[in-house]
Scaffold this active site. Structure first.
Site, PDB file in Angstrom:
ATOM      1  N   TYR A 131      -1.829  -4.064  -3.250  1.00  0.00           N
ATOM      2  CA  TYR A 131      -0.684  -3.205  -3.204  1.00  0.00           C
ATOM      3  C   TYR A 131      -1.171  -1.935  -2.632  1.00  0.00           C
ATOM      4  O   TYR A 131      -2.230  -1.315  -2.699  1.00  0.00           O
ATOM      5  CB  TYR A 131      -0.272  -2.853  -4.665  1.00  0.00           C
ATOM      6  CG  TYR A 131       0.715  -1.497  -4.832  1.00  0.00           C
ATOM      7  CD1 TYR A 131       2.055  -1.881  -4.765  1.00  0.00           C
ATOM      8  CD2 TYR A 131       0.465  -0.565  -5.116  1.00  0.00           C
ATOM      9  CE1 TYR A 131       3.194  -0.892  -4.772  1.00  0.00           C
ATOM     10  CE2 TYR A 131       1.252   0.542  -5.204  1.00  0.00           C
ATOM     11  CZ  TYR A 131       2.602   0.302  -5.031  1.00  0.00           C
ATOM     12  OH  TYR A 131       3.400   1.449  -4.953  1.00  0.00           O
ATOM     13  N   HIS A 132      -0.138  -1.405  -1.521  1.00  0.00           N
ATOM     14  CA  HIS A 132      -0.243  -0.357  -1.000  1.00  0.00           C
ATOM     15  C   HIS A 132       0.128   0.920  -1.491  1.00  0.00           C
ATOM     16  O   HIS A 132       1.361   1.177  -1.716  1.00  0.00           O
ATOM     17  CB  HIS A 132       0.200  -0.723   0.648  1.00  0.00           C
ATOM     18  CG  HIS A 132      -0.140   0.307   1.549  1.00  0.00           C
ATOM     19  ND1 HIS A 132      -0.419   1.582   1.738  1.00  0.00           N
ATOM     20  CD2 HIS A 132      -0.685  -0.150   2.978  1.00  0.00           C
ATOM     21  CE1 HIS A 132      -0.846   1.936   3.037  1.00  0.00           C
ATOM     22  NE2 HIS A 132      -1.082   1.040   3.459  1.00  0.00           N
ATOM     23  N   GLY A 133      -0.727   1.730  -1.999  1.00  0.00           N
ATOM     24  CA  GLY A 133      -0.297   3.072  -2.558  1.00  0.00           C
ATOM     25  C   GLY A 133       0.212   4.102  -1.269  1.00  0.00           C
ATOM     26  O   GLY A 133      -0.054   3.720  -0.040  1.00  0.00           O
TER      27      GLY A 133
END
Length: 332
Positions: A131-133
């Site tokens: 997941y890309h924060g």
């Protein structure tokens, strides 16, 4: 990063303390007025405070970029001093290990960083999907920990604009970061290396929020690569990564500009030392009887399951800070 910020702040404070009573800004204004004859320059600069919020919002990116250039400069000096080759090979292992220990130590100090499920990593190649924060801070910590504990050097797919930044090419090469093509990804995997990809990319960076929604759109390229290379996919999710930094400016105009004009990077605020804990899920094995679209959906569901199990939503910055005092992670 923190030490560099302190260094910059100290230099600025020293310069300010040594300036005359009229102040450095006024002195600078008079110099420009004398050079270009702009009589209203001082009045114009009096509105500088209107730009200060914008400057502060993008300061995090400026610090990261500055840190990258310093690291790249140090690598060039080290390379020259030790006569290391231009191509990254085994002679760079000592440098890589030193960098990995440094990054890992930063993660432990700033975020009490932990990895749960390291045993789920396959011995051979695989694609790590994450997941890309708002700021990709958890993934470098994971890469460093994997290199220390498993001896695995991970290649990472990054946005094309990063690859075109001048002066940091050696840093990108040593860390295995590039906007790899599909064929290059397949080749890396077939050579026995692992690959890290965030399918959400900039869209997820900008427009996801404390509810941790995965914004992948129709991105299934990673699934096509996995099927072609016949490797498993390893889903991962990091608790509280959205509480480190938050993006602002998520309005209809910025979404329209992103979709129709050009990729944007929205400003952020934060840098909070919250607890970060990466959970590595069970690998999704290669299955020749599944389509790329089905594999992408299966991977997305696996990450959502990790999120639902370990992340309390909506995320809360204070709660994430208090998690630093927990003695062990929650299994359910």
């Amino acid at each position: 990063m923190v030490s560099l910020f302190i260094l910059i702040y100290g230099m600025a404070a020293a310069a300010a303390s040594s300036a005359p009573e009229e102040g450095t800004l006024t002195l600078f204004t008079h110099m420009l007025k004398n050079m270009i004859g702009f009589d209203y320059l001082e009045e114009y600069l009096s509105y500088k405070w209107l730009l200060l919020p914008l400057i502060l919002l993008y300061a995090f990116y400026v610090i990261i970029l500055f840190t990258s250039y310093v690291a790249s400069l140090l690598l060039h000096i080290w390379k020259k001093k030790n006569n290391l080759p231009e191509d990254i090979d085994k002679s760079w292992d000592l440098t890589r290990r030193g960098a990995a220990y440094f990054v890992d130590k930063v993660g432990r100090i700033l975020h009490g960083y932990e990895v749960i499920g390291m045993e789920n990593l396959p011995e051979g190649p695989g694609i790590i999907i994450y997941y890309h924060g708002a700021i990709v801070i958890d993934y470098p910590f994971l890469v460093a920990r994997m290199y220390i504990e498993k001896g695995k050097a991970i290649h990472s797919v990054v946005h094309n604009y990063i690859c075109h930044l001048p002066g940091i090419q050696l840093l990108l090469k040593m860390t295995g970061c590039k906007n790899f093509s599909r064929d290059e990804c397949v080749k890396i995997l077939k050579e026995g290396h692992s690959l890290g990809i965030a399918p959400g990319g900039l869209r997820e960076l900008n427009f996801s929020d404390e509810f941790y929604n995965l914004l992948w759109g129709n991105h299934i390229g990673f699934a096509k690569v996995a099927l072609e290379a016949k490797v498993p996919i390893i889903p991962i999710f990091t608790e509280n990564v959205r509480e480190v930094c938050r993006t602002i400016g998520k309005i209809w105009l910025t979404k329209w500009l992103y979709n129709n004009v050009a990729p944007l990077v929205l400003p952020t605020y934060g840098g909070f030392p919250v607890k970060l804990r990466t959970h590595i899920g069970e690998p999704i094995p290669y299955d020749p009887n599944i389509t790329a679209k089905e594999l992408a959906q299966k991977t997305k569901a696996a990450i959502e399951n990790l999120r639902d199990k370990y992340q309390e939503r909506p995320g809360n910055i204070l709660r994430a800070l208090l998690a630093r005092f927990e003695k062990c992670h929650k299994d359910n």
